[in-house]
Enzyme design. Sequence first.
Site, PDB file in Angstrom:
ATOM      1  N   LYS A 212       0.840  -1.203   0.000  1.00 40.33           N
ATOM      2  CA  LYS A 212       0.000   0.000   0.000  1.00 40.33           C
ATOM      3  C   LYS A 212       0.869   1.244   0.000  1.00 40.33           C
ATOM      4  O   LYS A 212       0.672   2.158  -0.781  1.00 40.33           O
ATOM      5  CB  LYS A 212      -0.902  -0.029   1.237  1.00 40.33           C
ATOM      6  CG  LYS A 212      -1.742   1.206   1.400  1.00 40.33           C
ATOM      7  CD  LYS A 212      -2.757   1.006   2.479  1.00 40.33           C
ATOM      8  CE  LYS A 212      -2.457   1.884   3.669  1.00 40.33           C
ATOM      9  NZ  LYS A 212      -3.528   1.837   4.669  1.00 40.33           N
ATOM     10  N   GLU A 218      10.942  -4.855   3.482  1.00 44.91           N
ATOM     11  CA  GLU A 218      10.947  -6.280   3.125  1.00 44.91           C
ATOM     12  C   GLU A 218      10.461  -6.477   1.698  1.00 44.91           C
ATOM     13  O   GLU A 218      11.044  -7.232   0.912  1.00 44.91           O
ATOM     14  CB  GLU A 218      10.018  -7.069   4.063  1.00 44.91           C
ATOM     15  CG  GLU A 218      10.514  -7.218   5.487  1.00 44.91           C
ATOM     16  CD  GLU A 218      10.085  -6.065   6.390  1.00 44.91           C
ATOM     17  OE1 GLU A 218       9.772  -4.960   5.867  1.00 44.91           O
ATOM     18  OE2 GLU A 218      10.095  -6.256   7.620  1.00 44.91           O
ATOM     19  N   GLY A 269      -4.058  -2.026   5.836  1.00 44.74           N
ATOM     20  CA  GLY A 269      -3.478  -3.248   5.282  1.00 44.74           C
ATOM     21  C   GLY A 269      -4.174  -4.497   5.778  1.00 44.74           C
ATOM     22  O   GLY A 269      -4.524  -5.394   5.010  1.00 44.74           O
ATOM     23  N   ARG A 270      -4.428  -4.559   7.086  1.00 43.59           N
ATOM     24  CA  ARG A 270      -5.036  -5.767   7.666  1.00 43.59           C
ATOM     25  C   ARG A 270      -6.505  -5.915   7.332  1.00 43.59           C
ATOM     26  O   ARG A 270      -7.122  -6.928   7.650  1.00 43.59           O
ATOM     27  CB  ARG A 270      -4.812  -5.776   9.180  1.00 43.59           C
ATOM     28  CG  ARG A 270      -5.296  -4.521   9.898  1.00 43.59           C
ATOM     29  CD  ARG A 270      -4.725  -4.459  11.301  1.00 43.59           C
ATOM     30  NE  ARG A 270      -5.054  -3.224  12.010  1.00 43.59           N
ATOM     31  CZ  ARG A 270      -4.334  -2.102  11.927  1.00 43.59           C
ATOM     32  NH1 ARG A 270      -3.287  -2.046  11.139  1.00 43.59           N
ATOM     33  NH2 ARG A 270      -4.666  -1.039  12.639  1.00 43.59           N
ATOM     34  N   GLU A 356      -2.966  -5.842  15.926  1.00 39.42           N
ATOM     35  CA  GLU A 356      -2.462  -4.566  15.415  1.00 39.42           C
ATOM     36  C   GLU A 356      -3.545  -3.487  15.547  1.00 39.42           C
ATOM     37  O   GLU A 356      -3.252  -2.300  15.637  1.00 39.42           O
ATOM     38  CB  GLU A 356      -2.014  -4.710  13.945  1.00 39.42           C
ATOM     39  CG  GLU A 356      -0.972  -3.685  13.548  1.00 39.42           C
ATOM     40  CD  GLU A 356      -0.359  -3.918  12.180  1.00 39.42           C
ATOM     41  OE1 GLU A 356      -1.094  -3.882  11.172  1.00 39.42           O
ATOM     42  OE2 GLU A 356       0.869  -4.113  12.095  1.00 39.42           O
ATOM     43  N   HIS A 387      -3.467 -31.722  20.191  1.00 41.07           N
ATOM     44  CA  HIS A 387      -2.288 -32.529  20.520  1.00 41.07           C
ATOM     45  C   HIS A 387      -1.090 -31.639  20.787  1.00 41.07           C
ATOM     46  O   HIS A 387       0.046 -32.091  20.761  1.00 41.07           O
ATOM     47  CB  HIS A 387      -2.005 -33.512  19.377  1.00 41.07           C
ATOM     48  CG  HIS A 387      -3.179 -34.396  19.110  1.00 41.07           C
ATOM     49  ND1 HIS A 387      -3.375 -35.589  19.761  1.00 41.07           N
ATOM     50  CD2 HIS A 387      -4.269 -34.213  18.320  1.00 41.07           C
ATOM     51  CE1 HIS A 387      -4.526 -36.129  19.360  1.00 41.07           C
ATOM     52  NE2 HIS A 387      -5.082 -35.308  18.480  1.00 41.07           N
ATOM     53  N   LYS A 502      11.486  -0.664  13.257  1.00 43.40           N
ATOM     54  CA  LYS A 502      11.965  -0.350  11.891  1.00 43.40           C
ATOM     55  C   LYS A 502      13.072   0.699  11.953  1.00 43.40           C
ATOM     56  O   LYS A 502      14.088   0.595  11.267  1.00 43.40           O
ATOM     57  CB  LYS A 502      10.821   0.196  11.026  1.00 43.40           C
ATOM     58  CG  LYS A 502       9.718  -0.781  10.707  1.00 43.40           C
ATOM     59  CD  LYS A 502       8.713  -0.111   9.769  1.00 43.40           C
ATOM     60  CE  LYS A 502       7.425  -0.908   9.669  1.00 43.40           C
ATOM     61  NZ  LYS A 502       6.375  -0.225   8.926  1.00 43.40           N
TER      62      LYS A 502
HETATM   63  O1  G6P Z   1       1.327  -2.745   2.315  1.00 47.07           O
HETATM   64  P1  G6P Z   1       2.508  -2.100   2.945  1.00 47.07           P
HETATM   65  O2  G6P Z   1       2.443  -0.607   2.879  1.00 47.07           O
HETATM   66  O3  G6P Z   1       3.788  -2.624   2.343  1.00 47.07           O
HETATM   67  O4  G6P Z   1       2.517  -2.467   4.480  1.00 47.07           O
HETATM   68  C1  G6P Z   1       2.714  -3.741   4.966  1.00 47.07           C
HETATM   69  C2  G6P Z   1       2.550  -3.821   6.476  1.00 47.07           C
HETATM   70  O5  G6P Z   1       3.616  -3.154   7.111  1.00 47.07           O
HETATM   71  C3  G6P Z   1       3.434  -2.257   8.195  1.00 47.07           C
HETATM   72  O6  G6P Z   1       4.585  -2.256   8.971  1.00 47.07           O
HETATM   73  C4  G6P Z   1       2.226  -2.464   9.059  1.00 47.07           C
HETATM   74  O7  G6P Z   1       2.534  -2.974  10.316  1.00 47.07           O
HETATM   75  C5  G6P Z   1       1.163  -3.339   8.471  1.00 47.07           C
HETATM   76  O8  G6P Z   1      -0.075  -2.873   8.909  1.00 47.07           O
HETATM   77  C6  G6P Z   1       1.202  -3.352   6.963  1.00 47.07           C
HETATM   78  O9  G6P Z   1       0.180  -4.198   6.499  1.00 47.07           O
END
Ligand code: G6P
Length: 526
Positions: A212, A218, A269-270, A356, A387, A502
């Site tokens: 987004k 990453e 995002g979530r 989150e 289990h 971060k």
């Molecule tokens: O979709 P992006 O902007 O790459 O974000 C990816 C993710 O990274 C962030 O650190 C947040 O903790 C998440 O809420 C998010 O979904």
Amino acid sequence: MVTWSNFDTLTSYEELPKIERVKLAEVMAGENGADRVKKYSIPMAAGLTYNYAAKQVDDQVLEGLEKLAKEAQLADKFKALYNGEVINTGEKRLVLHHLTRGQLGDAVVADGVDKRAFYVEQQEKIAEFANKVHAGEITNAAGEKFTTVVQIGIGGSDLGPRAMYLALENWAKKNGLFKMEAKFISNVDPDDAAAVLNSIDVAHSIFILVSKSGTTLETLTNESFVKDALKNAGLDASRHMIAVTSETSPLAKSEDYLAAFFMDDYIGGRFSSTSSVGGAVLSLAFGPEVFAQFLEGAAEEDKLAANENVLENPAMVDALIGVYERNVLGYPATAVLPYSQALSRFPAHLQQADMESNGKSVNRFGEPVNYPTGPVLFGEPGTNGQHSFYQLLHQGTDIVPLQFVGFKNSQIGTDVVIQGSTSQQKLCANAAAQVVAFACGKEDENLNKKFDGGRPSSIIIGETLDPKALGALLSHFENKIMFQGFVWNVNSFDQEGVQLGKVLAKKVLAHETDGALKAYSDLLNI
Ligand SMILES: O=P(O)(O)OC[C@H]1O[C@H](O)[C@H](O)[C@@H](O)[C@@H]1O
């Protein structure tokens, strides 16, 4: 107009602990228990049912929770949210994920754009693109069909779509709707990308870069990793990559992609599985019609969440009981236990969605709160979990409220009768057994073998896990989280708590460290 007040200032909150506590082992015993199972049940969308007979509630508790729902204006706050108020106060944004699957209220116009129309347009563009890929109209440079889709993303750009893909993979295969295999690269651990790349034929793979913000370390690292692999295979990366991002992100204008599809800052995002974030990979894997059914299930469940009659609103009741368990009964955690192998990553998705969103210590105005907010959430599919960690759930010193999910039928349908029952029957028998074992317990003179019971659970029951049922299930939990955030008066839609790590990681990589950070960096050989 809605008023945002801290939970502990509400009269209905003050009254809750004064209500007599329900002794679950007693009320769930005998015919009374059977009556509760019939009574404490709410129909959901797509043939699902939410049953909360094995929760520590009775009509008196429910009445108290209804009062809380009214006083906290849960229905009105949801209305304000879907009609486009700035609910995400931390980031000053609207919260519009419901609009990706339907229109519950007024048209929402933001930045001069009708947002429902925008989301539908993106969905249509994805559908057109996916159909062309499936028809062999969009191919690799050699004119050959793409057979695999690989999503590169992390957090909300990975967990939801991955969980949804896994949930429907076998259903799609069984129903002749499986179009392309999907794989996911998320971790910055180089072994993640390397292992996925080793397992696919890159020449016939299409990669979806999902971010987004377009700035996630990453994801950008893994994009370069994949581009490198494409280059090394003598392929033109721009013919193999598409992007899903927000229009304001640095990726939006890039020429590096075959196509780009958009979401926006009004979708967390979530909460993005029903936007282009889930849409691209699910439409490529199963076809746009399957994705549309998934959206339909979510839209139907959203409508139920908008019901002002609390006891007919499954997400609201689930949320209120969760608040009662957290703030009155003092339980610190909750476990999600799907009796469905297809939902193997669903708890992982809910971990992000819930923790989150509601793992906050300040209210929506940035002031500290004096009461517990979101619980720790974890889970695994049953019967595997039985289990593993159920020992603690049955006999540990903490009581952990449980959320079971089960389906009457398997997705593939292949089964075997052993000792008079099918595997599916054994699976469902275990779900029923666990609910009652947790609630009622068992006396034994040997304390080591004694089960106290009194351990609350709810169960969502469906026919078969299909796209509509999955959409309904997802919406249920999203809305539950939202309602709990409203009660606790926190902003469920930002995530400042992920930033500090971060920033420090950047310092480590730039060798700008001292003290403990330097010591740990040295230990890890950075
Ligand atoms: O979709 P992006 O902007 O790459 O974000 C990816 C993710 O990274 C962030 O650190 C947040 O903790 C998440 O809420 C998010 O979904």
